[in-house]
Design an enzyme around this catalytic site. Sequence first.
Site, short mmCIF file in Angstrom:
data_model
loop_
_atom_site.label_atom_id
_atom_site.label_comp_id
_atom_site.label_asym_id
_atom_site.label_seq_id
_atom_site.Cartn_x
_atom_site.Cartn_y
_atom_site.Cartn_z
CB SER A 54 2.93 0.57 -3.79
OG SER A 54 1.87 -0.62 -3.43
CB CYS A 83 9.42 1.36 0.99
SG CYS A 83 8.68 0.46 2.08
NE ARG A 139 1.54 -1.06 5.95
CZ ARG A 139 0.68 -0.45 4.93
NH1 ARG A 139 0.75 0.78 4.96
NH2 ARG A 139 0.15 -1.16 4.22
CG HIS A 174 11.84 3.67 4.78
ND1 HIS A 174 11.17 4.68 3.88
CD2 HIS A 174 10.96 2.68 4.95
CE1 HIS A 174 9.91 4.14 3.62
NE2 HIS A 174 9.79 2.86 4.25
CD GLU A 176 13.58 7.22 3.33
OE1 GLU A 176 12.37 7.10 3.44
OE2 GLU A 176 14.34 6.38 2.66
#
Length: 197
Positions: A54, A83, A139, A174, A176
């Site tokens: 980020s 995320c 994470r 996630h 995806e």
Amino acid sequence: MTVSSPPRIGVLAIQGAYAAHASALAEAGATPCEVRLPEELATIDGLVMPGGESTTMLRFLEKRGFFEALQQFCLTKPVFGTCAGAILLAREVINPPQRSLGILDAVVERNAYGRQIDSAILTADTALPGGPLEMVFIRAPRISSVGPGVETLAQRDHFPTLVRQGMVLAATFHPELSQDRRVHKLFVEIVGAAPHE
């Protein structure tokens, strides 16, 4: 009877699994495209902000007025953050604090579940139809609190992992990286139902 064209959904292609998001969006019935410049926001109906780091994403966005353009986009168009994308959408970020878009009425804690070695794949019941959902955590941040206008759609250890606030969708996992496309289909539905200019 007119057939509407599939929504054009951008994927912020700075870092993270943006190609996997694009594939998931295509499978969910959208026309995906990669977004790397602020002016490209004007060409899309909705935006996915993928995972990654980020602070790295934030540094990129702070160049060329991208942060401000993205903030304006998120006020009027559907956006889905996963995320690191969820971190950037939050009203407040802790552990450590960092600047965010302030769009989602939530407090998000960075790297709440430890390092990448502590990553996990969990299957749990959600508010989505179709039975338990596979959630891939890498994470992962933790949504530590949400405002009254935020709907919790999935949880891990009693903390939200998938939330919706109007046209804003955020996941700490996630989707995806799973074969299950229900989360992306939900976002495509949100984009399809949003008012278009």
